[in-house]
Design an enzyme around this catalytic site. Structure first.
Site, mmCIF file in Angstrom:
data_model
loop_
_atom_site.group_PDB
_atom_site.id
_atom_site.type_symbol
_atom_site.label_atom_id
_atom_site.label_comp_id
_atom_site.label_asym_id
_atom_site.label_seq_id
_atom_site.Cartn_x
_atom_site.Cartn_y
_atom_site.Cartn_z
ATOM 1 N N CYS A 1 -8.994 -3.836 -10.611
ATOM 2 C CA CYS A 1 -8.545 -2.638 -9.919
ATOM 3 C C CYS A 1 -7.201 -2.838 -9.221
ATOM 4 O O CYS A 1 -6.747 -1.978 -8.483
ATOM 5 C CB CYS A 1 -9.598 -2.160 -8.919
ATOM 6 S SG CYS A 1 -9.816 -3.284 -7.540
ATOM 7 N N HIS B 1 0.826 -1.210 0.000
ATOM 8 C CA HIS B 1 0.000 0.000 0.000
ATOM 9 C C HIS B 1 0.854 1.251 0.000
ATOM 10 O O HIS B 1 0.453 2.289 -0.512
ATOM 11 C CB HIS B 1 -0.984 -0.023 1.172
ATOM 12 C CG HIS B 1 -2.152 -0.910 0.897
ATOM 13 N ND1 HIS B 1 -2.331 -2.121 1.494
ATOM 14 C CD2 HIS B 1 -3.169 -0.764 0.014
ATOM 15 C CE1 HIS B 1 -3.421 -2.684 1.011
ATOM 16 N NE2 HIS B 1 -3.951 -1.889 0.111
ATOM 17 N N GLU C 1 -10.089 -11.512 -4.974
ATOM 18 C CA GLU C 1 -8.673 -11.369 -4.631
ATOM 19 C C GLU C 1 -8.165 -12.535 -3.789
ATOM 20 O O GLU C 1 -7.014 -12.551 -3.358
ATOM 21 C CB GLU C 1 -8.420 -10.036 -3.917
ATOM 22 C CG GLU C 1 -9.303 -9.740 -2.739
ATOM 23 C CD GLU C 1 -9.092 -8.337 -2.162
ATOM 24 O OE1 GLU C 1 -8.109 -7.662 -2.505
ATOM 25 O OE2 GLU C 1 -9.928 -7.923 -1.342
ATOM 26 N N ASP D 1 -3.684 -8.553 -4.136
ATOM 27 C CA ASP D 1 -3.844 -9.651 -3.192
ATOM 28 C C ASP D 1 -3.942 -10.994 -3.894
ATOM 29 O O ASP D 1 -3.458 -11.995 -3.383
ATOM 30 C CB ASP D 1 -5.077 -9.422 -2.313
ATOM 31 C CG ASP D 1 -4.763 -8.439 -1.211
ATOM 32 O OD1 ASP D 1 -3.734 -8.623 -0.537
ATOM 33 O OD2 ASP D 1 -5.511 -7.463 -1.033
HETATM 34 C C1 PEP Z 1 -5.942 -5.551 -4.625
HETATM 35 O O1 PEP Z 1 -5.773 -6.379 -3.731
HETATM 36 O O2 PEP Z 1 -5.577 -5.729 -5.798
HETATM 37 C C2 PEP Z 1 -6.578 -4.260 -4.347
HETATM 38 C C3 PEP Z 1 -6.916 -3.429 -5.300
HETATM 39 O O3 PEP Z 1 -6.783 -3.947 -3.057
HETATM 40 P P1 PEP Z 1 -5.659 -3.489 -2.037
HETATM 41 O O4 PEP Z 1 -4.419 -3.162 -2.809
HETATM 42 O O5 PEP Z 1 -6.209 -2.312 -1.323
HETATM 43 O O6 PEP Z 1 -5.503 -4.664 -1.151
HETATM 44 MG MG MG Z 2 -6.753 -6.200 -1.875
#
Ligand code: PEP
Ligand code: MG
Length: 591
Positions: free
Chosen positions: A511, A198, A440, A464
């Protein structure tokens, strides 16, 4: 990894966010809530630093003695631990070595304490003895206590660092990264961290060049060293020679010109040469990012990560506070959609105020929807705020980390409850909004057909999905080489998900960060994706690539690529097939 040529050192890490910057290093350390600076002390000041350290130890000891005195008799187990801590305060390993380190390395007391406590921790962890390993926690607690007295009034906030510098830190949490002030910080590098953590995501959206997972940057780099960060290739050059400096200054200028070109074209549609349209949306963490999303040509918000408000407030926001944020976002983006994802806490975003329980494997723990289903009042408050905001714009509701059908059934029950409560409270709201789930977790992929019957859309979260399917911690630099978006196993999972969505007539979006990396785009399109949501900084470059693609020809290339069984073969094949249109090429060639 490091490589030294006369006068300059090259360090290799993991690309956090692209771009080049040149500046002076500024070392900070984040331990708990405090930031620790490293600075040299002159011979004349060494004794002063040692005295400061001794002073902090005796204050911490006094404070500790008071706690022991005030302890109830029936807490005798705690008493044993606290008495053990009392001895550790003056332990040769921690106390003696810190003093030695201050005088030997001529560094400030905080940094010396941090260095020694980390060494002691490592030493204990390597011993094959459970009792000694358990003492690691004691050492951490004692050194944290001394540290809090040392830092005392000089406690600095990362948001207050007001120098045009490159931050060098052991680790930065996503919340720290989001507080960094763009106009002040040129870039940042960390010892820890892996691809698509993140923190990397926040760095990308701030357009700050960054490199992670360097292992020992805080040891190999000194304050005021001149650094070149090449975020695209994950390279750091420490104290570059003149020729290198000149070369990178040129590259930096070219990169800036290239970015400016891209941004000028960012409002052109994302349509292939043979007229296949795609929808490119933005992932955001803060409402303020809407401006950048629009400037970069996003058609809607494909993912609004809602954790940051909870992390920044250090308490649960109220329904009204959430409503204000979500309403503002919906109104700013209307008529375009805003996909609000419910709280995804406890993966790599923790807050002891929210959940004080420490887990051994947080990514596999009570994270996201699992936490929300156990803490229903928090979940229902957020859902009510989302439904109320939906009266003011085009909102979609997205649930993270769904791993089985039961969870989405429970979510629906809570959704119904939220509707009943809002009705009873005579609030204005809109209950007819699309409900989607993040795909995910591998089990959700395997159950995609069944899950599709319960929801209106899928959003594939590859950050994920890669982590869980390849069994690697996305923050761990030691396994970052296995973080492979184009791994055939990952591609098969994406295909299963897209096929299930298509068969059941529901929308599918991606995403994860995978959707923002140009090399992946032809493959994702070949797998059937037409809706991509990404870090908004990536949108212009992805649009340009799409406008250069021919879908019919692309499908043939991707079908062939999917026949390979290794990530190397797939990557090589795609890279060769698209060598003329993949971006950054002109910049990389001069590297
Ligand atoms: C992901 O896991 O791809 C996602 C978009 O969520 P995050 O990165 O917030 O876990
Ligand atoms: Mg995620």
């Amino acid at each position: 990894m490091s490589n030294t040529t006369p006068g300059q050192t090259i360090l290799k890490g993991i690309s956090g966010s692209p771009g080049i910057c040149i500046g002076k290093a500024y070392l900070v350390e984040k331990e708990g809530v405090n930031i620790i600076e490293r600075y040299p002390v002159s011979d004349a000041m060494v004794q002063g630093e040692i005295d400061r350290f001794k002073n902090a130890v005796s204050k911490a000891k006094k404070d500790h003695a008071k706690i022991i005195e005030a302890l109830d008799d029936d807490l005798s187990e705690n008493l044993n631990i606290l008495e053990a801590h009392m001895i550790l305060f003056k332990d040769k390993m921690l106390y003696g070595k810190t003093i030695d380190t201050i005088s030997r390395d001529k560094i400030n007391a905080e940094w010396a304490l941090r260095k020694v406590s980390r060494q002691v921790k490592l030493m204990f962890q390597q011993v094959d003895d459970q009792y000694l390993q358990a003492r690691v926690n004691d050492i951490v607690q004692v050194s944290d206590k001394i540290m809090s007295y040392l830092i005392g009034a000089r406690d600095i906030n990362i948001a207050d660092i007001n120098k045009r510098v490159i931050l060098v830190a052991h680790d930065l949490s996503p919340a720290d990264a989001s507080q960094i002030q763009l106009e002040r910080i040129k870039g940042f590098v960390t010892d820890r961290g892996g691809r698509d953590s993140h923190t990397a995501i926040v760095a990308k959206s701030l357009k700050i060049p960054s490199v992670f997972g360097l292992g020992r940057a805080t040891i190999d780099i000194n304050n005021d060293d001149i650094l070149i960060i090449d975020g695209s290739s994950g390279t750091i050059i420490v104290n570059p020679d003149e020729e290198t400096l000149f070369k990178y200054e040129e590259r930096m200028a070219r990169f800036a010109a290239y970015q400016a070109d891209l941004e000028r074209e960012s409002h052109l549609p994302a349509v292939t040469r043979d007229q296949v349209p795609l929808t490119l949306m933005a992932n955001i963490e803060l409402v303020e990012e809407v401006v950048a999303a629009k400037d970069n040509g996003a058609i809607g918000i494909g993912l609004f990560r809602t954790e940051f408000l909870y992390l920044d407030l250090k308490r649960y926001p109220t329904e009204e506070e959430l409503l204000q944020k979500y309403k503002e976002l919906a109104e700013l983006m209307t008529p375009e959609p805003v996909t609000i994802r419910t709280l995804d806490i406890n993966g790599d975003k923790f807050n002891p105020y929210i959940d004080p329980v420490e887990e051994a494997n947080p990514a596999l723990g009570l994270r996201a929807v699992r936490f929300c289903l156990e803490n229903r009042h928090i979940f229902i408050t957020q859902i009510k705020a989302i439904l109320r905001a939906a009266a003011f714009g085009n909102i979609k509701l997205l649930i993270p980390m769904i791993s089985c059908v039961e969870e989405i059934i429970q979510v629906r029950e809570i959704l119904n409850l939220a509707v009943e409560e809002l009705k009873a409270e005579s609030k204005i709201f809109n209950k007819d909004i699309p409900l989607g789930i993040m795909i995910e977790v591998p089990s959700a992929v395997m159950m995609a057909e069944e899950l599709a019957g319960h929801v209106d859309f899928f959003s594939i979260g590859t950050n994920d999905l890669i982590q869980y399917s390849m069994a690697i911690d996305r923050r761990n630099r030691r396994v970052a080489h296995l973080y492979q978006a184009l791994n055939p196993a990952v591609l098969k999972m994406i295909k299963i998900t897209c096929d299930a969505a298509q068969k059941n007539g529901i929308e599918v979006v991606m995403c994860g960060e995978m959707a923002g990396d140009p090399i992946n785009i032809p493959v994702l399109m070949g797998l059937g994706l037409r809706n991509l949501s990404m870090n908004s900084a990536s949108i212009p470059v992805i649009k340009k690539l799409i406008r250069n693609l021919d879908m019919e020809e692309n499908q043939k290339i991707v079908d062939k690529a999917l026949e390979f069984s290794t990530v190397e073969e797939i990557t090589e094949y795609v890279r060769t097939a698209y060598k003329d249109i993949l971006p950054y090429r002109e910049i990389e060639e001069t590297a």
